[in-house]
Structure formats: structure tokens, C-alpha cells
Write an enzyme that holds these catalytic residues in place. Sequence first.
Site, PDB file in Angstrom:
ATOM      1  N   ASN A 184       0.719  -1.312  -0.095  1.00  7.88           N
ATOM      2  CA  ASN A 184       0.036   0.023   0.279  1.00  7.88           C
ATOM      3  C   ASN A 184       0.919   1.265   0.060  1.00  7.88           C
ATOM      4  OD1 ASN A 184      -1.741   1.846   0.435  1.00  7.88           O
ATOM      5  ND2 ASN A 184      -2.923   1.303   2.196  1.00  7.88           N
ATOM      6  N   ASP A 185       1.572   1.592   1.117  1.00  8.49           N
ATOM      7  CA  ASP A 185       2.008   2.980   1.376  1.00  8.49           C
ATOM      8  C   ASP A 185       3.411   3.050   0.360  1.00  8.49           C
ATOM      9  OD1 ASP A 185       0.871   3.689   3.308  1.00  8.49           O
ATOM     10  OD2 ASP A 185       2.014   2.596   5.024  1.00  8.49           O
ATOM     11  N   VAL A 186       4.043   1.818  -0.281  1.00 11.49           N
ATOM     12  CA  VAL A 186       4.993   1.990  -1.104  1.00 11.49           C
ATOM     13  C   VAL A 186       4.564   2.290  -2.676  1.00 11.49           C
ATOM     14  CG1 VAL A 186       6.483   0.338   0.266  1.00 11.49           C
ATOM     15  CG2 VAL A 186       4.924  -0.548  -1.624  1.00 11.49           C
ATOM     16  N   ALA A 200       1.519   3.514   7.606  1.00 11.36           N
ATOM     17  CA  ALA A 200       1.783   4.881   7.941  1.00 11.36           C
ATOM     18  C   ALA A 200       0.864   5.732   8.386  1.00 11.36           C
ATOM     19  CB  ALA A 200       2.573   5.523   6.759  1.00 11.36           C
TER      20      ALA A 200
END
Lengths: 465, 102
Positions: A393-395, A434
Site C-alpha cells: 500500500n504505502d510503497v 503509515a
Amino acid sequence: MSANLSAIFYLVSGVLFILALRGLSSPETSRQGNLFGILGMIIAITVTFVSIGNFSFGFIYVLIFLLVGGLVGTFIAYKIPMTAMPELVAGFHSFVGLAAVFVAISAFLSPQAFNLGSPGDIKLASLIEMSIGAVIGAITFSGSIIAFLKLRGIMSGSPITFKGQHYINLLLGLSILVLIFYLCKTQSDSTFWRIIGISFLLGILLIIPIGGADMPVVISMLNSYSGWAAAGIGFTLENSALIITGALVGSSGAILSYIMCKGMNRSFFNVIMGGFGGTDQTSPSKNKDQKPVKIGNAEDAAFLMKNASSVIIVPGYGMAVAQAQHALREMVDTLKKNGIKVSYAIHPVAGRMPGHMNVLLAEANVPYDEVFELEEINNDFANTDVAFVIGANDVTNPAAKTDPQSPIYGMPVLDVEKCKSVLFVKRSLSPGYAGVDNELFYRDNTLMLFADAKKMTEEIIKNFN
Amino acid sequence: MEIDPFIFRLSIFILSIFIGYYVVWSVTPSLHTPLMSVTNAISSVIIVGAIIAGSSGDVENIFNTSSIFGFLAIFLAAINIFGGFLVTQRMLQMYKKNNKNK
């Protein structure tokens, strides 16, 4: 055996350990490298046995403990699933730390066995060295236990913070220094025990404020600590094999920590202070319900990928949790049979430890030359039809490039939004670790596939036919 | 004036840090997990200290406090040595190149 001769053999085993790490520069040489490491260990242990010479009765117990430990280790090595590697490594770190503490205690209680003087009259330098080894070892031990519990899910991954935390840590650190100074003057047993006790406590307090997503840094950092602890003991024992190894492992862990921090665009200090992630998840998730999301099913996904000419797979921690790597490989096999070009893109901090995704894909028989690092593949997304994001997700969050307000701004991300269409396999719309919402979910060319990663992948395979 | 042997050990230590720095930077990122497990295994060379500690007891008293700690340390380090090297080997065996399909 003379002391000089055994010192030379220890040096040889130190060199073999260097070669063991050197072998890891490519998968082809890595297996040979590992054998060098094993050889180095056999030499070190044999030399130690030979140089002690008169074993009398202790020898048999040394062997028994060695063999029992070896059996346990062998059992673990063959039983452990690859998805559990982060926990295993954390557990192993704790053993190195505790072994360092035990050796330091032993050296403190009977220094004559190590030629360091007599109880109550230990050489000053040795006393400092063994205290350093014991302190770092104890911190490594208790810190790794916390990391293990968090990774295993026994303890919540969210950071535990309280007011004045860092001052307490600072105070504990200073008191350790004062106690070591005091120990050098008095050589008292109770001071030595106190030093070790405080170090255990410090290890726990250092790791509890660090959140689950920062575990790659924590594991690397503890790896580094275990090396410095070994080096400290190496100085005490005047053993070059231990000093060399300690330095190698210490710098290895430090470099990995640096790479992981860079992968998140955060300073090492910022990670250590902790408290990142899992705290303010509520605020960004409130306004997301208004935004429309395109929800697809396995049939849509199968259709999109079958009609593509190139697909890039972006795996993340969710793939590991769902154990979806084997199903994923099957899916890719089908795609490749249809003449579709497939490659894998791995972000440096994907998963819970450095290189975690690579091992899982290797386990599922994905050839390593189809797996690419961020810098190698990031330009290819623009020429690719479908990005299949599975458990990451965040990446992939473009906010890291566009929104200076975002907590992950500046973090290197995979440019999946440049693909013609993006498929997101995810359990829900919840933000990543995050705590940041991913605007990619709401784009026109994004299709969300809400399901367990493994089940969804299996469904897609069925829909290919 | 004679140089303290400590200085020599310190030299080994500092130079090894530099060797470690360059060697580890050359490790390919896809092998970072095996790197961690193998560093685990090699740092358990601390077992040499544990063996000395474990055999520090005498005939009348094999199990004094110091040798017991030695035995426990041998046990822990042995788990790490066998577990670390074998799990590394197991992982490395999984890394295969794609020869046939291309």
C-alpha cells in the site's frame, strides 16, 4: 596447541566469515559462501577444543549442550515457514545477545579460566570490555524479544509511548555508564548484576515505542547490536575471530538499517524515537467514504490481465500474511503461457525485514532474474498495461511524490499509477501502516479487489479458464 | 616503548569494520534476508567463549555458577549456529535462475 598457532587459526576462520558474506553478492556464489562460513565455524570450535586440552569431566557436558542446541537449531531451520523469517531472525538475535551476557557473566565470575586475572582482581581493560559486551548483549536480548513478540503478533504492533520516555532511556543509559565506572573501582558482584538488569530494561524501553511498519529497521539495528556485543566479548577473550565477526556483523546491520531508513525517507534517529504509524489513522479515513471507489471481482481482474501484454506484480506484507506467494506464481505461470510479459517489483521496505519478499518469491519458485528492485523497474511502469498490487500500500502511494503535507512525503515509491490500469488486492480500504490514505484507490484506472490475497489470486486463476 | 596488544586488536577491529562496510554494500538486495540469517550464525562464534566458560569447572565441581552460564551459552549459540547456517542454506537453495523459458 600454542597460543600463537590457535590465534592464526582464529584469523583463518575470521577470513572465511568475510568470504561467507562476500559470496552473497550474487545468488550463484552464495551457496559456496555459506559453506565457507560453516568451515570457518568448524575451525573456530575445533581450535577452541584443542587449545583447552585438559578437559577432564567438563568436556562431556560441553558436548551434550552443543549437540542438544544443534539439534534444536536444526529442527527449527527445517520446520520454520519462510513467512516467519522475520520472527526467526529476531529470535536468533536474542540468543546471540543472551549468549554474550552469559559469557560475560562467566568471565566475571571466573576470570582465571580466561586468563583475565582472579575474581575481585580483574584487569581493568578486560572489565570494561566485558561490561560493554554484557550491556550491548542484554539490550540486544530484551530488545529482540520485544521485536519477536511484535512480529509474531503476540504483542500489538502499534507503538507504546509515554511522556518522558526518552529522558528515562537517557537516564538509564547514563546510570549504566556510572555503574561501569563504579564497577571498575570496586569490582563488586552486585554492581555487575545491576548493570545487566538495567540493560535488559533499557532494551525493552528502546523497542516498545517503535511501530510494526518500522520493524525492518529494528531488526537490522538489533542485528548490528548483536555484532557489537560479540566484538565486545571478542576483546575480552582476546580472540580475533570474534573481533572480526563482531565488526562484520555490526557494520552489516548498520548498513541494512541505513538502506531501510532511506527506503522510507526517514532518519535513523526519527525511527528510533518511535511513535510513527498506527496513531492518527482515524483522521484521514473519515472523509474517504464520500469518494467513489471502483470495486471489481476476480472475473474483471482475469479479463484485464489476460488482455494485457505486460504485467508488473507489486507484492507487499499482505502477500506474506496470506501466504499467497504460491498461488501468485501459479497465476503468473498462466499469464506467461498466454505470452504476457510478467515481472515483479520489490520496494526496499516491503515486508517486515530486508529482502523478505525476495525470499518468499524464491520459495514459490519465482526465478530471481524476474524480480527487480525499485530503481531497476520504476521506469517500466509507464510502458506496462497492468500493475497487480498484492498486499502492498504505502510503497505505491503517489502522495509521497506530490503532497508535501503527507507524512510519507519524499519516500521513494513505485510508480504504479503510470500503468494503464492498476489492480489492488486488499482486504479493505484501511490505510497502510503509515496511517496515510492512498489516493490511488480513487483513480479511474484503479480497480479494487477486496479479498484475502490468496483467495483472490486463486479465484483469478479459475477465471482464466 | 612496547605497544599494548590491545592496540593490535583494535586495529583488527577497525579494519574489519571497513571490510564489512565494503563487503555488505556489495550484497545484492534480494539476498538481504539470507545476509541477516548468516550474520546471525557467524556472530554465534561467541561459542568459543562459551566453551572456555563451560570447561572452567574442576573435577570436584563441574557445575559451578560460571560453568553453568557457560553451558547455557553453548546451548544458545549452538541453536544459532546450526539454525542460522541451515536456514540460510535452505533459503539460498530456493534462488533459481530462469534458464529454460528464455
